[in-house]
Design an enzyme around this catalytic site. Structure first.
Site, PDB file in Angstrom:
ATOM      1  N   GLN A 147       0.712  -1.055   0.088  1.00  0.00           N
ATOM      2  CA  GLN A 147       0.021  -0.040   0.040  1.00  0.00           C
ATOM      3  C   GLN A 147       0.829   1.425  -0.045  1.00  0.00           C
ATOM      4  O   GLN A 147       1.350   1.618   0.973  1.00  0.00           O
ATOM      5  CB  GLN A 147      -1.098  -0.023   1.222  1.00  0.00           C
ATOM      6  CG  GLN A 147      -1.839   1.104   1.182  1.00  0.00           C
ATOM      7  CD  GLN A 147      -3.032   1.118   2.211  1.00  0.00           C
ATOM      8  OE1 GLN A 147      -2.958   0.301   2.900  1.00  0.00           O
ATOM      9  NE2 GLN A 147      -3.942   2.007   2.126  1.00  0.00           N
ATOM     10  N   PHE A 148       1.233   1.900  -1.228  1.00  0.00           N
ATOM     11  CA  PHE A 148       2.245   2.742  -1.351  1.00  0.00           C
ATOM     12  C   PHE A 148       1.509   3.989  -0.689  1.00  0.00           C
ATOM     13  O   PHE A 148       2.431   5.078  -0.192  1.00  0.00           O
ATOM     14  CB  PHE A 148       2.559   3.169  -2.836  1.00  0.00           C
ATOM     15  CG  PHE A 148       1.203   3.981  -3.619  1.00  0.00           C
ATOM     16  CD1 PHE A 148       1.390   5.207  -3.597  1.00  0.00           C
ATOM     17  CD2 PHE A 148       0.267   3.038  -4.346  1.00  0.00           C
ATOM     18  CE1 PHE A 148       0.488   6.014  -4.505  1.00  0.00           C
ATOM     19  CE2 PHE A 148      -0.563   3.768  -4.862  1.00  0.00           C
ATOM     20  CZ  PHE A 148      -0.478   5.159  -5.032  1.00  0.00           C
ATOM     21  N   THR A 149       0.193   4.123  -0.350  1.00  0.00           N
ATOM     22  CA  THR A 149      -0.414   5.401  -0.062  1.00  0.00           C
ATOM     23  C   THR A 149      -0.193   5.690   1.510  1.00  0.00           C
ATOM     24  O   THR A 149      -0.377   6.590   2.064  1.00  0.00           O
ATOM     25  CB  THR A 149      -1.952   5.199  -0.221  1.00  0.00           C
ATOM     26  OG1 THR A 149      -2.434   4.393   0.420  1.00  0.00           O
ATOM     27  CG2 THR A 149      -2.430   5.306  -1.700  1.00  0.00           C
TER      28      THR A 149
END
Length: 151
Positions: free
Chosen positions: A78-80
């Site tokens: 989850q790059f966010t």
């Protein structure tokens, strides 16, 4: 590397209506590689996750790790998690690792987890995932392992 751990009774990840990873009781771990992260940060993060005492003992105290309770790990990229929200209303993601490097570090993290823990499932890197979970507690803990300073 950044992660968010959620102690769960069960969790699963669906992609295009198909379940790609599922666990019973254990930890749902959202994982993000940041620029400058290496295998060393991935190893430190995994060690911390596996030993973090956030499961209840017989007295109801958080004294047991996911290893102690033989819980599952559901690892989801989850790059966010690297969002920078300091400059307005649209998050910036410039601190997240580039996609190829993020995938490489996530794959490394998963491989190391599978080598050291018996139950490891994953989401699908860069996919539009739907994450379903029953948070237990609820217990949700953010963890960050910063890259070592270069002398």
């Amino acid at each position: 590397m950044i992660s968010v751990l959620q102690r769960v009774r069960e969790a699963r990840v669906d992609v295009e209506g198909q379940t790609v990873g599922a666990i019973g009781a254990g930890l749902l771990v959202l994982v993000c590689a940041e620029r400058g992260d290496t295998e060393a940060e991935a190893d430190k993060l995994l060690a911390k996750i596996l030993k973090l005492r956030i499961f209840s003992d017989d007295a109801g105290k958080m004294n047991k790790s996911v290893q102690d309770v033989a819980g599952g790990l559901l690892l989801v990229s989850q790059f966010t998690l690297a969002a920078d929200t300091s400059g307005g209303n649209r998050p910036g993601f410039s601190q997240a690792a580039a996609p190829d490097e993020g995938r490489r570090l996530f794959d490394y993290f998963v491989a190391r987890a599978r080598a050291t823990h018996p139950v490891v499932q994953t989401g699908q890197f860069a996919a539009d995932m739907q994450v379903h979970l029953v948070n237990d507690g609820p217990v949700t803990i953010p963890l960050r392992i910063a890259p070592a300073a270069v002398a």
